[in-house]
Design a protein around this motif. Structure first.
Motif, mmCIF file in Angstrom:
data_model
loop_
_atom_site.group_PDB
_atom_site.id
_atom_site.type_symbol
_atom_site.label_atom_id
_atom_site.label_comp_id
_atom_site.label_asym_id
_atom_site.label_seq_id
_atom_site.Cartn_x
_atom_site.Cartn_y
_atom_site.Cartn_z
ATOM 1 N N LEU A 196 15.248 24.093 42.867
ATOM 2 C CA LEU A 196 15.173 23.197 43.801
ATOM 3 C C LEU A 196 14.519 21.739 43.277
ATOM 4 O O LEU A 196 13.837 21.805 42.295
ATOM 5 N N THR A 197 14.911 20.705 43.781
ATOM 6 C CA THR A 197 14.474 19.434 43.547
ATOM 7 C C THR A 197 14.413 18.393 44.658
ATOM 8 O O THR A 197 14.900 18.622 45.655
ATOM 9 N N LEU A 198 13.351 17.475 44.588
ATOM 10 C CA LEU A 198 13.423 16.535 45.615
ATOM 11 C C LEU A 198 14.290 15.336 45.297
ATOM 12 O O LEU A 198 14.317 14.859 44.012
ATOM 13 N N VAL A 199 14.669 14.959 46.483
ATOM 14 C CA VAL A 199 15.749 13.701 46.087
ATOM 15 C C VAL A 199 15.402 12.451 47.106
ATOM 16 O O VAL A 199 14.985 12.669 48.458
ATOM 17 N N THR A 200 15.258 11.354 46.580
ATOM 18 C CA THR A 200 14.974 10.106 47.657
ATOM 19 C C THR A 200 16.109 9.235 47.266
ATOM 20 O O THR A 200 16.991 9.441 46.311
ATOM 21 N N SER A 201 16.172 8.139 48.138
ATOM 22 C CA SER A 201 16.957 7.019 47.884
ATOM 23 C C SER A 201 16.660 6.401 46.356
ATOM 24 O O SER A 201 15.676 6.413 45.911
ATOM 25 N N ILE A 257 7.713 7.500 46.467
ATOM 26 C CA ILE A 257 7.892 8.866 46.249
ATOM 27 C C ILE A 257 8.263 9.433 44.895
ATOM 28 O O ILE A 257 9.292 9.158 44.585
ATOM 29 N N GLU A 258 7.259 10.047 44.235
ATOM 30 C CA GLU A 258 7.511 10.443 42.893
ATOM 31 C C GLU A 258 7.136 11.818 42.838
ATOM 32 O O GLU A 258 7.605 12.699 41.994
ATOM 33 N N THR A 259 6.291 12.358 43.839
ATOM 34 C CA THR A 259 5.763 13.917 43.779
ATOM 35 C C THR A 259 5.625 14.347 45.005
ATOM 36 O O THR A 259 5.839 13.649 45.998
ATOM 37 N N LEU A 260 5.381 15.523 45.222
ATOM 38 C CA LEU A 260 5.178 16.310 46.792
ATOM 39 C C LEU A 260 4.002 15.803 47.154
ATOM 40 O O LEU A 260 3.930 15.447 48.667
ATOM 41 N N VAL A 295 23.552 20.885 42.312
ATOM 42 C CA VAL A 295 24.487 20.396 43.351
ATOM 43 C C VAL A 295 24.193 19.006 43.489
ATOM 44 O O VAL A 295 25.310 18.154 43.498
ATOM 45 N N ILE A 296 22.810 18.722 43.411
ATOM 46 C CA ILE A 296 22.810 16.962 43.800
ATOM 47 C C ILE A 296 23.270 16.364 42.443
ATOM 48 O O ILE A 296 23.647 15.476 42.279
ATOM 49 N N ALA A 297 22.603 17.054 41.253
ATOM 50 C CA ALA A 297 23.298 16.541 39.826
ATOM 51 C C ALA A 297 24.419 16.197 39.855
ATOM 52 O O ALA A 297 25.165 15.173 39.274
ATOM 53 N N TYR A 298 25.322 17.298 40.365
ATOM 54 C CA TYR A 298 26.900 17.069 40.379
ATOM 55 C C TYR A 298 27.435 15.943 41.144
ATOM 56 O O TYR A 298 28.345 14.903 40.598
ATOM 57 N N ALA A 299 26.727 15.823 42.234
ATOM 58 C CA ALA A 299 27.219 14.647 43.307
ATOM 59 C C ALA A 299 26.811 13.485 42.651
ATOM 60 O O ALA A 299 27.524 12.454 42.945
ATOM 61 N N ILE A 300 25.631 13.259 42.062
ATOM 62 C CA ILE A 300 25.240 11.869 41.572
ATOM 63 C C ILE A 300 26.047 11.625 40.454
ATOM 64 O O ILE A 300 26.389 10.337 40.249
ATOM 65 N N SER A 301 26.450 12.441 39.535
ATOM 66 C CA SER A 301 27.113 12.213 38.489
ATOM 67 C C SER A 301 28.533 11.761 38.645
ATOM 68 O O SER A 301 29.124 11.216 38.101
ATOM 69 N N THR A 306 16.848 12.030 41.862
ATOM 70 C CA THR A 306 16.048 13.237 41.835
ATOM 71 C C THR A 306 14.626 12.848 41.391
ATOM 72 O O THR A 306 14.394 11.743 40.460
ATOM 73 N N VAL A 307 13.368 13.400 41.988
ATOM 74 C CA VAL A 307 12.276 12.912 41.444
ATOM 75 C C VAL A 307 11.529 13.934 41.112
ATOM 76 O O VAL A 307 11.364 15.093 41.712
ATOM 77 N N GLY A 308 10.596 13.920 40.154
ATOM 78 C CA GLY A 308 9.462 14.756 39.591
ATOM 79 C C GLY A 308 10.283 15.913 39.125
ATOM 80 O O GLY A 308 11.524 16.025 38.730
#
Length: 269
Positions: free
Chosen positions: A131-136, A142-145, A203-209, A217-219
């Motif tokens: 899992l990864t944390l995602v922000t705008s 936001i950089e960490t939990l 999943v999100i790495a694919y979408a962003i790429s 993605t952060v942290g």
């Protein structure tokens, strides 16, 4: 005003496609000879539960199912001499469908967990995720939990991301908004109603790429997860054996790497 125009368009289209697939889920099938309800496994045809709102593992383009999971299970079935038919559904409905017998197996980017092992038998892991944390992209707060105190995070119901968020809510002081699919979760952030969301890293790495979605993605990855193909516990040992044998054959002959690298460069595990 945050510029999320493409994000809105991209994931709204995915949401519409996913909704159509779910609406037609009772009759829309692909990959097997003939049509019919689950239970046709006696004739060597198995019904496979998938969540088509989950690229790059499962999605739909022009009425055709695509993605890592789709190509893997097709290749496994071909190598083992059985037929499959796909049944799209919300991820949260997959385990109940296995329990009810309306599907025979599931491949849906499903993380192998001790809790799920009480109900399901899993294949050997076929992908290392996490899992990864995602922000705008323009979020500098936001950089960490630890930075989520007082914030709102979006998660998809029934997932390990949802479980992680629930277990750590009091520790980090955030509020959680629950959604039935990834596109709705992403749009919550785009609309400014959430500060971050939790998603599976590939999943999100694919979408962003694929496009400039103005996300990041952060942290570090929040956990170490492995995906497995699931069947109902104690009910399909022979099928599970075929799946594991087919998966190993795909790894040995290079087909596995070809499929994974087609969607996520240098991410195959």
């Amino acid at each position: 005003m945050k510029k999320f125009s493409f994000l809105l368009l991209f994931f709204t289209l995915i949401l519409i496609v996913g909704a159509c697939a779910q609406q037609n889920g009772e009759s829309e099938e692909e990959g097997g000879e003939g049509e019919g309800e689950s239970g046709s496994a006696e004739q060597g045809v198995y019904t496979v539960g998938i969540d088509t709102s989950y690229p790059p593992f499962e999605f739909q383009v022009g009425g055709e199912y695509q993605g890592i999971d789709v190509e893997l299970i097709k290749a496994i079935a071909e190598s083992q001499g059985f037929e499959i038919q796909f049944r799209p559904m919300d991820f949260v409905g997959i385990i109940p469908a296995l329990e009810e017998g309306t599907i025979d197996l599931a491949i849906a980017g499903m993380s192998i967990t001790d809790e799920r092992k009480e109900i399901l038998d899993f294949s050997e892991p076929y992908f290392d995720a996490g899992l990864t944390l995602v922000t705008s992209q323009d979020n500098s707060e936001i950089e960490t939990l630890e930075d989520l105190d007082g914030k709102i995070i979006a998660v998809k119901s029934g997932t390990t991301g949802s479980k992680f968020a629930g277990e750590n809510r009091e520790k980090y002081g955030y509020r959680v908004a629950y959604f039935e699919d990834s596109p709705s979760m992403f749009l919550e952030l785009a609309n400014g109603h959430a500060d971050a969301f939790i998603e599976d890293y590939p999943v999100i790495a694919y979408a962003i790429s694929k496009r400039d979605l103005e996300l990041k993605t952060v942290g570090e990855r929040l956990n170490d997860e492995k995906y497995g193909i699931a069947v109902l516990k104690g009910q399909n040992d022979e099928l599970l054996g075929q799946i594991n044998e087919g998966l190993q054959l795909l790894r040995d002959d290079g087909t596995y790497d070809e499929i994974v690298n087609k969607y996520i460069k240098n991410q195959g595990k």
